[in-house]
Motif scaffolding. Structure first.
Motif, PDB file in Angstrom:
ATOM      1  N   GLU A  84       0.650  -1.230   0.123  1.00 23.56           N
ATOM      2  CA  GLU A  84      -0.018  -0.155  -0.161  1.00 23.56           C
ATOM      3  C   GLU A  84       0.579   1.293   0.289  1.00 23.56           C
ATOM      4  OE1 GLU A  84      -3.378   0.098  -0.923  1.00 23.56           O
ATOM      5  OE2 GLU A  84      -3.089  -2.153  -0.255  1.00 23.56           O
ATOM      6  N   GLU A  85       1.957   1.183  -0.161  1.00 22.38           N
ATOM      7  CA  GLU A  85       2.528   2.331   0.476  1.00 22.38           C
ATOM      8  C   GLU A  85       3.587   2.734  -0.612  1.00 22.38           C
ATOM      9  OE1 GLU A  85       4.955   5.166   1.813  1.00 22.38           O
ATOM     10  OE2 GLU A  85       3.586   5.094   3.637  1.00 22.38           O
ATOM     11  N   ALA A  86       4.129   1.555  -1.141  1.00 25.66           N
ATOM     12  CA  ALA A  86       4.927   1.510  -2.969  1.00 25.66           C
ATOM     13  C   ALA A  86       3.502   2.377  -3.793  1.00 25.66           C
ATOM     14  CB  ALA A  86       5.247   0.098  -3.285  1.00 25.66           C
ATOM     15  N   LEU A  87       2.256   2.202  -3.534  1.00 22.48           N
ATOM     16  CA  LEU A  87       1.481   2.126  -4.352  1.00 22.48           C
ATOM     17  C   LEU A  87       1.073   3.673  -3.723  1.00 22.48           C
ATOM     18  CD1 LEU A  87      -1.004  -0.840  -4.733  1.00 22.48           C
ATOM     19  CD2 LEU A  87       0.749   0.730  -6.837  1.00 22.48           C
ATOM     20  N   SER A  88       1.002   4.131  -3.055  1.00 28.52           N
ATOM     21  CA  SER A  88       0.456   5.516  -2.049  1.00 28.52           C
ATOM     22  C   SER A  88       0.893   6.736  -3.402  1.00 28.52           C
ATOM     23  CB  SER A  88       1.424   5.790  -0.959  1.00 28.52           C
ATOM     24  OG  SER A  88       2.845   5.729  -0.100  1.00 28.52           O
ATOM     25  N   GLY A  89       2.543   6.673  -3.862  1.00 29.39           N
ATOM     26  CA  GLY A  89       2.359   7.457  -4.538  1.00 29.39           C
ATOM     27  C   GLY A  89       1.600   7.396  -6.232  1.00 29.39           C
ATOM     28  N   LEU A  90       0.884   6.587  -6.247  1.00 31.80           N
ATOM     29  CA  LEU A  90       0.296   6.679  -7.819  1.00 31.80           C
ATOM     30  C   LEU A  90      -1.229   6.705  -8.328  1.00 31.80           C
ATOM     31  CD1 LEU A  90       1.715   4.788 -10.786  1.00 31.80           C
ATOM     32  CD2 LEU A  90       0.832   2.927  -9.751  1.00 31.80           C
ATOM     33  N   PRO A  91      -1.110   7.220  -9.723  1.00 32.37           N
ATOM     34  CA  PRO A  91      -2.313   7.038  -9.030  1.00 32.37           C
ATOM     35  C   PRO A  91      -3.316   6.121  -8.964  1.00 32.37           C
ATOM     36  CG  PRO A  91      -1.643   8.861 -11.238  1.00 32.37           C
ATOM     37  CD  PRO A  91      -0.513   8.039 -10.148  1.00 32.37           C
ATOM     38  N   ARG A  92      -5.125   6.255  -8.263  1.00 32.92           N
ATOM     39  CA  ARG A  92      -5.051   5.228  -8.457  1.00 32.92           C
ATOM     40  C   ARG A  92      -5.619   4.124  -9.228  1.00 32.92           C
ATOM     41  NH1 ARG A  92      -7.290   2.455  -4.263  1.00 32.92           N
ATOM     42  NH2 ARG A  92      -6.385   4.265  -3.126  1.00 32.92           N
ATOM     43  N   GLN A  93      -5.822   4.963 -10.746  1.00 33.66           N
ATOM     44  CA  GLN A  93      -6.828   3.880 -11.700  1.00 33.66           C
ATOM     45  C   GLN A  93      -5.519   3.276 -12.307  1.00 33.66           C
ATOM     46  OE1 GLN A  93      -6.432   7.168 -11.701  1.00 33.66           O
ATOM     47  NE2 GLN A  93      -5.879   8.245 -13.082  1.00 33.66           N
ATOM     48  N   LEU A  94      -3.931   3.275 -12.231  1.00 36.47           N
ATOM     49  CA  LEU A  94      -3.533   3.048 -12.209  1.00 36.47           C
ATOM     50  C   LEU A  94      -2.815   1.862 -11.266  1.00 36.47           C
ATOM     51  CD1 LEU A  94      -1.078   5.210 -13.441  1.00 36.47           C
ATOM     52  CD2 LEU A  94      -2.404   4.304 -14.566  1.00 36.47           C
ATOM     53  N   HIS A  95      -3.471   2.030 -10.286  1.00 42.72           N
ATOM     54  CA  HIS A  95      -2.717   0.470  -9.139  1.00 42.72           C
ATOM     55  C   HIS A  95      -3.313  -1.519 -10.443  1.00 42.72           C
ATOM     56  CE1 HIS A  95      -2.932   2.888  -5.264  1.00 42.72           C
ATOM     57  NE2 HIS A  95      -2.203   3.807  -5.939  1.00 42.72           N
ATOM     58  N   GLY A  96      -3.612  -0.976 -11.010  1.00 45.40           N
ATOM     59  CA  GLY A  96      -4.080  -2.641 -11.891  1.00 45.40           C
ATOM     60  C   GLY A  96      -2.947  -2.760 -12.669  1.00 45.40           C
ATOM     61  N   GLN A  97      -2.085  -1.718 -12.804  1.00 41.19           N
ATOM     62  CA  GLN A  97      -1.268  -2.211 -13.827  1.00 41.19           C
ATOM     63  C   GLN A  97       0.123  -2.928 -13.070  1.00 41.19           C
ATOM     64  OE1 GLN A  97      -2.665   0.874 -16.232  1.00 41.19           O
ATOM     65  NE2 GLN A  97      -1.962  -0.107 -18.071  1.00 41.19           N
ATOM     66  N   VAL A  98      -0.145  -2.939 -11.703  1.00 37.18           N
ATOM     67  CA  VAL A  98       0.856  -3.044 -11.125  1.00 37.18           C
ATOM     68  C   VAL A  98       0.154  -4.481 -10.186  1.00 37.18           C
ATOM     69  CG1 VAL A  98       2.559  -2.758  -9.116  1.00 37.18           C
ATOM     70  CG2 VAL A  98       1.961  -0.805 -10.444  1.00 37.18           C
ATOM     71  N   GLU A  99       1.981  -5.488  -9.797  1.00 35.03           N
ATOM     72  CA  GLU A  99       1.160  -7.314  -9.315  1.00 35.03           C
ATOM     73  C   GLU A  99       2.819  -7.331  -8.635  1.00 35.03           C
ATOM     74  OE1 GLU A  99       0.209 -11.705 -11.148  1.00 35.03           O
ATOM     75  OE2 GLU A  99       0.222 -10.041 -12.402  1.00 35.03           O
ATOM     76  N   PHE A 100       1.905  -7.122  -7.138  1.00 34.93           N
ATOM     77  CA  PHE A 100       3.051  -7.187  -6.734  1.00 34.93           C
ATOM     78  C   PHE A 100       3.108  -9.061  -5.779  1.00 34.93           C
ATOM     79  CE2 PHE A 100       1.944  -3.486  -5.452  1.00 34.93           C
ATOM     80  CZ  PHE A 100       3.437  -2.574  -5.332  1.00 34.93           C
ATOM     81  N   LEU A 101       4.108  -9.551  -6.357  1.00 36.93           N
ATOM     82  CA  LEU A 101       4.288 -11.166  -6.007  1.00 36.93           C
ATOM     83  C   LEU A 101       5.070 -11.430  -4.879  1.00 36.93           C
ATOM     84  CD1 LEU A 101       6.116 -11.657  -9.234  1.00 36.93           C
ATOM     85  CD2 LEU A 101       3.590 -11.671  -9.351  1.00 36.93           C
ATOM     86  N   GLY A 102       5.535 -10.476  -3.809  1.00 37.56           N
ATOM     87  CA  GLY A 102       5.595 -10.729  -2.851  1.00 37.56           C
ATOM     88  C   GLY A 102       7.174 -11.876  -2.607  1.00 37.56           C
ATOM     89  N   MET A 103       7.793 -12.331  -1.786  1.00 36.88           N
ATOM     90  CA  MET A 103       8.519 -13.376  -1.710  1.00 36.88           C
ATOM     91  C   MET A 103       8.907 -14.545  -3.087  1.00 36.88           C
ATOM     92  SD  MET A 103      11.230 -11.539  -0.365  1.00 36.88           S
ATOM     93  CE  MET A 103      12.408 -13.279   0.075  1.00 36.88           C
ATOM     94  N   VAL A 104      10.101 -14.544  -3.637  1.00 40.26           N
ATOM     95  CA  VAL A 104       9.732 -15.684  -4.495  1.00 40.26           C
ATOM     96  C   VAL A 104      10.611 -15.977  -3.939  1.00 40.26           C
ATOM     97  CG1 VAL A 104       8.412 -13.941  -5.968  1.00 40.26           C
ATOM     98  CG2 VAL A 104      11.032 -14.182  -6.235  1.00 40.26           C
ATOM     99  N   SER A 105      10.308 -17.877  -4.920  1.00 42.04           N
ATOM    100  CA  SER A 105      11.797 -18.541  -4.769  1.00 42.04           C
ATOM    101  C   SER A 105      12.319 -18.808  -6.263  1.00 42.04           C
ATOM    102  CB  SER A 105      10.956 -20.157  -4.427  1.00 42.04           C
ATOM    103  OG  SER A 105      10.595 -20.336  -6.361  1.00 42.04           O
TER     104      SER A 105
END
Length: 390
Positions: free
Chosen positions: A234-255
């Motif tokens: 949420e903090e990472a997305l805070s400066g990005l316009p809300r309508q663009l949030h869907g184009q960022v995908e967070f995968l978390g920690m990956v193997s």
């Protein structure tokens, strides 16, 4: 050869130094060497059979990040026991100047010591102030290794002496042989951009990439940003316009396997780091996987990318320049193909088959030197006392 390696940072919190030590250990074990790694670790951390826990670490601000270090009387006792039980022919200490296990091992060890310096920090007043305390321990080191010219420069300027430069290693074949993941792959109209790093560590540069993203998406509306790493999304997305949030995908920690698949899948890998980097192992991993690299123009990154021949560079913390460079790459398939080919050739120098041989050569040099010193001492004793009679 019986080898003891000391890891300064907590094994349960992934980082470049830990990965380097893990991969070096497994490479040397595969070659038939006996090896043990001493590292801080929480009690419930699953450890490989070659890792010995030195106890829980505590978080300490260090070099623009937060390092989890281990220091104190209990840790010193565990270091001494590990050294005694291991009877190592060579001891390889990473970051011996940090207030952690490496420094404790330097104080306690008696055999040949090799030290690797990872840190690049041109203005460390703390390191300069600590030098009188560090000096007696550092004088015991037989051979010094720096992972880059910039780590070597930090060593020379703050602690004196010199070091041979041996870069971090990568299993190039592991990344090159990974299968792309269809859900992470892009198309000409909907390319994917990859980022791997701790989300809440500003020097990894995700905020710079987020500032560049609106311009990228304005020109490439179908593009997606794939982010792998721990932190507050949420903090990472805070400066990005809300309508663009869907184009960022967070995968978390990956193997490791998913990291390789991600790097094999993206159209561009972005490394917008802002400083504090002595090498840039993720760039080597990305090139190994065939991902075109777009990186901030840090000295260490420029060196890893062969002065820009193996990847695209943009001015540090310049989000507009990042957006422009990314759009140029995405609009130029020939340039992307050229970067993939050049990067794949360039990374061969960082494969463990090369790097591991260089490190073993250092080990052999210090152990041979120790054997000669011991032989000279025995010869001297025989000359002095061999003919004596009671």
């Amino acid at each position: 050869m019986r080898i003891g390696i000391v890891c300064p940072y907590s094994w349960d919190v992934p980082g470049g130094v830990q990965f380097h030590i893990r991969d070096l250990a497994e490479h040397l074990i595969a070659l038939g060497h006996e090896l043990s790694v001493l590292a801080p670790a929480d009690d419930d951390t699953p450890l490989p059979p070659y890792v010995v826990s030195a106890g829980r670490a505590v978080p300490v601000p260090y070099n623009g990040s937060v390092a989890r270090l281990n220091f104190g009387f209990l840790s010193a006792a565990r270091v001494r026991r590990w050294l005694h039980d291991g009877a190592f022919e060579v001891i390889h200490i990473h970051e011996p100047a940090s207030p952690s296990l490496g420094l404790l091992a330097c104080w306690a060890a008696q055999g040949p010591i090799v030290a690797t310096f990872h840190t690049s920090n041109p203005r460390s007043r703390a390191m300069i102030a600590a030098y009188p305390i560090l000096q007696p321990a550092l004088e015991k080191i037989r051979a010094r290794v720096a992972v880059s010219e910039y780590a070597r420069r930090t060593l020379v300027e703050h602690l004196g002496g010199d070091a041979v430069v041996i870069p971090n290693g990568v299993d190039v074949g592991f990344f090159a042989g990974a299968a792309p993941e269809p859900r992470w792959q892009g198309t000409a109209d909907a390319p994917t951009i990859g980022f791997i790093g701790r989300i809440d560590e500003p020097r990894k540069g995700l905020p710079v990439l987020m500032r560049a993203l609106p311009r990228i998406l304005a020109a490439r509306p179908g593009a997606r940003l794939l982010v792998a790493g721990r932190g507050d999304t949420e903090e990472a997305l805070s400066g990005l316009p809300r309508q663009l949030h869907g184009q960022v995908e967070f995968l978390g920690m990956v193997s490791d396997e998913d990291k390789a698949r991600l790097l094999r899948s993206v159209d561009v890998y972005a490394a917008p780091n802002t400083g504090g980097e002595s090498f840039g192992i993720i760039l080597v991993e990305a090139m190994s996987a065939g991902a075109p690299v777009l990186a901030s123009d840090l000295d260490a990154f420029r060196q890893v990318l062969d002065q820009g021949a193996a990847g695209e560079l943009f001015p540090v913390e310049d989000a507009d320049a990042l957006a422009d460079a990314c759009l140029r790459l995405l609009g130029d398939p020939d340039r992307l193909a050229a970067l993939r080919e050049t990067g794949s050739r360039h990374v061969r120098r960082f494969d463990w088959s090369v790097v591991g041989a260089e490190i073993l050569s250092v080990y052999e040099t210090v152990t041979d030197g120790a054997s000669r010193v011991a032989a000279d001492e025995r010869t001297g004793l025989r000359a002095r006392f061999g003919g004596a009679r009671p």
